[in-house]
Write a protein that holds these residues in place. Structure first.
Motif, PDB file in Angstrom:
ATOM      1  N   GLN A   1       0.839  -1.194   0.000  1.00 46.36           N
ATOM      2  CA  GLN A   1       0.000   0.000   0.000  1.00 46.36           C
ATOM      3  C   GLN A   1       0.879   1.250   0.000  1.00 46.36           C
ATOM      4  O   GLN A   1       1.845   1.350   0.736  1.00 46.36           O
ATOM      5  CB  GLN A   1      -0.908   0.004   1.224  1.00 46.36           C
ATOM      6  CG  GLN A   1      -1.901   1.112   1.248  1.00 46.36           C
ATOM      7  CD  GLN A   1      -2.847   0.979   2.435  1.00 46.36           C
ATOM      8  OE1 GLN A   1      -2.758   0.049   3.199  1.00 46.36           O
ATOM      9  NE2 GLN A   1      -3.737   1.938   2.564  1.00 46.36           N
ATOM     10  N   LEU A   2       0.499   2.221  -0.816  1.00 46.36           N
ATOM     11  CA  LEU A   2       1.251   3.457  -0.909  1.00 46.36           C
ATOM     12  C   LEU A   2       0.616   4.531  -0.042  1.00 46.36           C
ATOM     13  O   LEU A   2      -0.588   4.591   0.112  1.00 46.36           O
ATOM     14  CB  LEU A   2       1.297   3.954  -2.348  1.00 46.36           C
ATOM     15  CG  LEU A   2       2.038   3.076  -3.343  1.00 46.36           C
ATOM     16  CD1 LEU A   2       1.913   3.673  -4.741  1.00 46.36           C
ATOM     17  CD2 LEU A   2       3.506   2.955  -2.963  1.00 46.36           C
ATOM     18  N   ILE A   3       1.458   5.374   0.508  1.00 40.20           N
ATOM     19  CA  ILE A   3       0.983   6.522   1.270  1.00 40.20           C
ATOM     20  C   ILE A   3       1.306   7.752   0.446  1.00 40.20           C
ATOM     21  O   ILE A   3       2.456   7.987   0.068  1.00 40.20           O
ATOM     22  CB  ILE A   3       1.671   6.602   2.645  1.00 40.20           C
ATOM     23  CG1 ILE A   3       1.316   5.384   3.478  1.00 40.20           C
ATOM     24  CG2 ILE A   3       1.276   7.878   3.356  1.00 40.20           C
ATOM     25  CD1 ILE A   3       2.020   5.324   4.806  1.00 40.20           C
ATOM     26  N   THR A   4       0.276   8.546   0.189  1.00 41.26           N
ATOM     27  CA  THR A   4       0.472   9.738  -0.631  1.00 41.26           C
ATOM     28  C   THR A   4       0.796  10.941   0.251  1.00 41.26           C
ATOM     29  O   THR A   4       0.611  10.906   1.475  1.00 41.26           O
ATOM     30  CB  THR A   4      -0.786  10.050  -1.456  1.00 41.26           C
ATOM     31  OG1 THR A   4      -1.856  10.376  -0.558  1.00 41.26           O
ATOM     32  CG2 THR A   4      -1.182   8.868  -2.326  1.00 41.26           C
ATOM     33  N   VAL A   5       1.226  11.998  -0.392  1.00 48.56           N
ATOM     34  CA  VAL A   5       1.507  13.239   0.316  1.00 48.56           C
ATOM     35  C   VAL A   5       0.218  13.770   0.939  1.00 48.56           C
ATOM     36  O   VAL A   5       0.217  14.262   2.069  1.00 48.56           O
ATOM     37  CB  VAL A   5       2.142  14.279  -0.636  1.00 48.56           C
ATOM     38  CG1 VAL A   5       2.269  15.638   0.031  1.00 48.56           C
ATOM     39  CG2 VAL A   5       3.488  13.794  -1.131  1.00 48.56           C
ATOM     40  N   GLN A   6      -0.903  13.638   0.222  1.00 51.69           N
ATOM     41  CA  GLN A   6      -2.183  14.101   0.752  1.00 51.69           C
ATOM     42  C   GLN A   6      -2.568  13.311   2.004  1.00 51.69           C
ATOM     43  O   GLN A   6      -3.122  13.874   2.944  1.00 51.69           O
ATOM     44  CB  GLN A   6      -3.291  13.984  -0.313  1.00 51.69           C
ATOM     45  CG  GLN A   6      -4.605  14.587   0.128  1.00 51.69           C
ATOM     46  CD  GLN A   6      -4.498  16.080   0.424  1.00 51.69           C
ATOM     47  OE1 GLN A   6      -3.896  16.827  -0.341  1.00 51.69           O
ATOM     48  NE2 GLN A   6      -5.058  16.511   1.527  1.00 51.69           N
ATOM     49  N   ASP A   7      -2.265  12.008   2.031  1.00 43.48           N
ATOM     50  CA  ASP A   7      -2.520  11.207   3.230  1.00 43.48           C
ATOM     51  C   ASP A   7      -1.749  11.769   4.421  1.00 43.48           C
ATOM     52  O   ASP A   7      -2.280  11.853   5.531  1.00 43.48           O
ATOM     53  CB  ASP A   7      -2.111   9.742   3.015  1.00 43.48           C
ATOM     54  CG  ASP A   7      -2.987   9.018   2.019  1.00 43.48           C
ATOM     55  OD1 ASP A   7      -4.157   9.429   1.842  1.00 43.48           O
ATOM     56  OD2 ASP A   7      -2.507   8.026   1.426  1.00 43.48           O
ATOM     57  N   LEU A   8      -0.512  12.151   4.189  1.00 46.71           N
ATOM     58  CA  LEU A   8       0.308  12.712   5.275  1.00 46.71           C
ATOM     59  C   LEU A   8      -0.217  14.066   5.721  1.00 46.71           C
ATOM     60  O   LEU A   8      -0.235  14.377   6.915  1.00 46.71           O
ATOM     61  CB  LEU A   8       1.767  12.822   4.827  1.00 46.71           C
ATOM     62  CG  LEU A   8       2.487  11.496   4.596  1.00 46.71           C
ATOM     63  CD1 LEU A   8       3.865  11.741   3.990  1.00 46.71           C
ATOM     64  CD2 LEU A   8       2.603  10.715   5.882  1.00 46.71           C
ATOM     65  N   ILE A   9      -0.662  14.893   4.779  1.00 50.81           N
ATOM     66  CA  ILE A   9      -1.218  16.203   5.124  1.00 50.81           C
ATOM     67  C   ILE A   9      -2.491  16.027   5.946  1.00 50.81           C
ATOM     68  O   ILE A   9      -2.691  16.707   6.960  1.00 50.81           O
ATOM     69  CB  ILE A   9      -1.474  17.031   3.847  1.00 50.81           C
ATOM     70  CG1 ILE A   9      -0.143  17.418   3.202  1.00 50.81           C
ATOM     71  CG2 ILE A   9      -2.313  18.268   4.155  1.00 50.81           C
ATOM     72  CD1 ILE A   9      -0.272  18.029   1.814  1.00 50.81           C
ATOM     73  N   ASP A  10      -3.359  15.102   5.527  1.00 47.69           N
ATOM     74  CA  ASP A  10      -4.591  14.834   6.267  1.00 47.69           C
ATOM     75  C   ASP A  10      -4.292  14.341   7.675  1.00 47.69           C
ATOM     76  O   ASP A  10      -4.929  14.760   8.646  1.00 47.69           O
ATOM     77  CB  ASP A  10      -5.460  13.804   5.533  1.00 47.69           C
ATOM     78  CG  ASP A  10      -6.011  14.323   4.220  1.00 47.69           C
ATOM     79  OD1 ASP A  10      -6.015  15.559   4.011  1.00 47.69           O
ATOM     80  OD2 ASP A  10      -6.424  13.489   3.385  1.00 47.69           O
ATOM     81  N   PHE A  11      -3.307  13.457   7.788  1.00 47.35           N
ATOM     82  CA  PHE A  11      -2.919  12.939   9.100  1.00 47.35           C
ATOM     83  C   PHE A  11      -2.392  14.060   9.991  1.00 47.35           C
ATOM     84  O   PHE A  11      -2.733  14.157  11.165  1.00 47.35           O
ATOM     85  CB  PHE A  11      -1.872  11.840   8.943  1.00 47.35           C
ATOM     86  CG  PHE A  11      -1.345  11.327  10.246  1.00 47.35           C
ATOM     87  CD1 PHE A  11      -2.137  10.540  11.062  1.00 47.35           C
ATOM     88  CD2 PHE A  11      -0.067  11.656  10.676  1.00 47.35           C
ATOM     89  CE1 PHE A  11      -1.661  10.073  12.282  1.00 47.35           C
ATOM     90  CE2 PHE A  11       0.416  11.194  11.886  1.00 47.35           C
ATOM     91  CZ  PHE A  11      -0.380  10.407  12.686  1.00 47.35           C
ATOM     92  N   LYS A  12      -1.583  14.931   9.405  1.00 43.40           N
ATOM     93  CA  LYS A  12      -1.027  16.053  10.154  1.00 43.40           C
ATOM     94  C   LYS A  12      -2.140  16.954  10.684  1.00 43.40           C
ATOM     95  O   LYS A  12      -2.129  17.343  11.857  1.00 43.40           O
ATOM     96  CB  LYS A  12      -0.086  16.858   9.255  1.00 43.40           C
ATOM     97  CG  LYS A  12       0.443  18.138   9.865  1.00 43.40           C
ATOM     98  CD  LYS A  12       1.227  18.921   8.832  1.00 43.40           C
ATOM     99  CE  LYS A  12       1.464  20.335   9.291  1.00 43.40           C
ATOM    100  NZ  LYS A  12       2.064  21.162   8.245  1.00 43.40           N
ATOM    101  N   GLN A  13      -3.115  17.294   9.833  1.00 45.37           N
ATOM    102  CA  GLN A  13      -4.208  18.163  10.254  1.00 45.37           C
ATOM    103  C   GLN A  13      -5.047  17.511  11.349  1.00 45.37           C
ATOM    104  O   GLN A  13      -5.447  18.169  12.306  1.00 45.37           O
ATOM    105  CB  GLN A  13      -5.085  18.537   9.054  1.00 45.37           C
ATOM    106  CG  GLN A  13      -4.369  19.456   8.091  1.00 45.37           C
ATOM    107  CD  GLN A  13      -5.143  19.680   6.810  1.00 45.37           C
ATOM    108  OE1 GLN A  13      -6.056  18.955   6.484  1.00 45.37           O
ATOM    109  NE2 GLN A  13      -4.745  20.710   6.067  1.00 45.37           N
TER     110      GLN A  13
END
Length: 109
Positions: free
Chosen positions: A18-30
Motif C-alpha cells: 500500500q502506498l501513502i500519498t503526500v495528501q494522506d500525510l497532510i490529512d494525518f497532520k491536520q
C-alpha cells in the motif's frame, strides 16, 4: 496472539504494497494537530465538548437569561434546540467573540 491491525478498529488494515500519498500525510497532520489542540483545551479548563447549554453560555459571556434570549431572537447567537434543550456551538460563539460582533450586539441589546 492477535495481530496489531486486528486489535485497532480505528485504522484500516495496512498491506505491504500500500502506498501513502503526500495528501494522506497532510490529512494525518491536520487531524493530529486538531486532536492535540482539543487535548490542550481540555487541560486548560475549556470544555472538551462542542455543544454548550444555556447556563454555560451565560456564565462564559456573563449574560442574564433575558439578554441571552434577546441575542437569540435577533439571530446574533446561533443555537440548536433538541428535545426542549437549547444548545450553542462553542466554536461559533468563540468566533463571534473574537470578531467583536457579539460585543457590539450585547451593547445594543
Amino acid at each position: 496472539m492477535a495481530n496489531y491491525n486486528e486489535t485497532q478498529n480505528d485504522f484500516p488494515k495496512v498491506h505491504r504494497d500500500q502506498l501513502i500519498t503526500v495528501q494522506d500525510l497532510i490529512d494525518f497532520k491536520q487531524q493530529l494537530i486538531g486532536d492535540i489542540k482539543k487535548l490542550l483545551k481540555e487541560q486548560s479548563g475549556h470544555p472538551g465538548h462542542q455543544w454548550l447549554k444555556a447556563f454555560e453560555i451565560k456564565r462564559m459571556l456573563r449574560l442574564s437569561e433575558s439578554k441571552l434570549q434577546i441575542l437569540r431572537d435577533k439571530g446574533v447567537i446561533p443555537f440548536k434546540k433538541l428535545g426542549g434543550v437549547t444548545y450553542y456551538n462553542l466554536e461559533e460563539i468563540e468566533n463571534l467573540m473574537h470578531s467583536g460582533t457579539l460585543i457590539d450586539q450585547m451593547k445594543m441589546a
